[in-house]
Write an enzyme that holds these catalytic residues in place. Sequence first.
Site, short mmCIF file in Angstrom:
data_model
loop_
_atom_site.label_atom_id
_atom_site.label_comp_id
_atom_site.label_asym_id
_atom_site.label_seq_id
_atom_site.Cartn_x
_atom_site.Cartn_y
_atom_site.Cartn_z
CB CYS A 194 -0.94 -0.01 1.20
SG CYS A 194 -1.93 -1.50 1.25
CG HIS A 333 -1.96 4.65 5.16
ND1 HIS A 333 -1.78 4.44 3.81
CD2 HIS A 333 -2.22 3.41 5.68
CE1 HIS A 333 -1.91 3.16 3.53
NE2 HIS A 333 -2.19 2.51 4.64
CD GLU A 344 -2.16 7.97 9.21
OE1 GLU A 344 -3.11 7.21 8.89
OE2 GLU A 344 -1.62 8.76 8.42
CE LYS A 365 -5.42 4.63 1.74
NZ LYS A 365 -4.55 5.82 2.00
CG HIS A 370 -6.26 1.10 0.79
ND1 HIS A 370 -5.29 1.80 0.09
CD2 HIS A 370 -5.59 0.40 1.76
CE1 HIS A 370 -4.10 1.53 0.60
NE2 HIS A 370 -4.26 0.70 1.61
CG PHE A 429 -0.12 -5.82 4.17
CD1 PHE A 429 -0.68 -5.10 5.19
CD2 PHE A 429 -0.89 -6.80 3.55
CE1 PHE A 429 -1.99 -5.32 5.60
CE2 PHE A 429 -2.21 -7.03 3.95
CZ PHE A 429 -2.75 -6.29 4.97
#
Lengths: 441, 84
Positions: A194, A333, A344, A365, A370, A429
């Site tokens: 991502c 994010h 976050e 998002k 996403h 990830f």
Amino acid sequence: MRLTTNRSLKYIRFWLSYVFIYPGFVTFLDSFLKSNMRIVVSGLGIVSPIGSGIDQFWSAAINGKNGIRSIQCFDSSNNRSRIAGEIADFDPKSFLKNKQIEQTDRFTQLALHAANQAMEDAGSLDCYEPRRLAVSLGSGMGGFATFEASAERRLQNKAIPPFTVPRTMANSAAAWIATQYGLKGVNLTCSTACSSGGNAIGMGLDLLRTGKADVVLTGGAEACVLPLTIAGFEALHALSTGFNDDPEHASRPFAAGRDGFVMGEGAGILVLEREEAAKRRGAKIYAQLAGYGCACDAAHIVAPDMDGQVAAMETAIRDAGIKPETVDYINAHATSTPLGDIVETNAIKQVFGAHAQNIAISATKSMIGHTIGASAAIGSIAAIMSLQTGIIHPTVNLDEADPECDLNYTPNQALKKSANVALCNAFGFGGNNVSLIFATV
Amino acid sequence: MNTENIEEKVIEFIASKVDDVDVSTINATSEFEELGLDSMDRVQLLFDAEETFGVTFEDDEVKDFHCVKDIIDYISNHQSSAPS
């Protein structure tokens, strides 16, 4: 003996000067070089679930338009997550020839569409040598639609399309962009899940700073609203499953009751070049790409870790040569997973201290889902447009915030705020964390 | 499907696969090269033709194909397996 002692002292003095003076000199040299070689954004292109083209996307974003719908591109009735941010009206025939369509996966087609816009926006690059024109692109899954379709045929003992491999390979989009425009310089593809697009943009910055290119087309592309990817993220319990009958409320970063991310697709492309050269050719300059930070959690393959996120933001701030309290806006994010948004939030508090409360934060998002490897590029475009227009787009679906998410996330309504410095986060990830800093010029 | 029908359908099929060619000029004698089809394009074309016409092209038999007529003849000779 005395001689030996004197020699030892000399050595000690030498090493002390190395330890205390040399790093200071390097820091000075580093900031001197950066101040004399600012990298700017001189072209933008985007394809997203809420609009294609910068004007359409930005108008939709500041009005809180929602691009999440029931999945249309395949029968998702057997999936637990049946919603996505798809690009409903995307027609590759409008800009590609028959053979090009057959030889490209959807993620490449999205990348090409965004690249076409960015190249037109940037204007003529004829003043540069083709070998100095680079591409640095990110994609988490590459041509996974092609992979899935061909794997299904193979398992049925049917022949597979001859372009299966060149459509699937992750560097297909970067290669096609280069081919379309004769960009004969460095051609890189980064796949860090991502955060792919964020790393690609950072790599583009490095190419320009180190003199390995004069222009870099950079960003990310992703098209993985697909049976296998949806099932795969479902199996990890990463996707939203509780809003299938109410898709527009499914992607809800920082909100109470969020239950996972919503898959999206899209592409974002930025044209980067040195400020001096951009000015010389009369290019429109959107913003400066001032800093890039990247750090690995080295802790868990999928669970986020605050330390890595803090390290990425701090590194980007240091790289930009700014003070944390100058950051006005963060494009977070913020995927809408229960754990990720809290981590976050805590990382931002750790980096910025009391100033965290002064920063406007928003989550793109919440409107488009996403877009994996494209998300950092799209988030960067939103950050750049905030600097340009003095408007922060909202985080939609934020009627009631999670008590553990207690910063200013620009809930539901756009905010007028003159911003000079914006930070864009992308975490992937593999524990990969990227932060980018854009500034007005 | 008779030979004339096959010819018409193959030409229509090829017209949908080529670029920058006046499709009204495509006929049985059109060479792949003049249609702008390189060797990889021909592999893709035959793969798509298998899907469209329900035939299987054997590698040994297609390696010398160079014009539209080669495809028409092949399908005509294997039309028991081709859809009508």
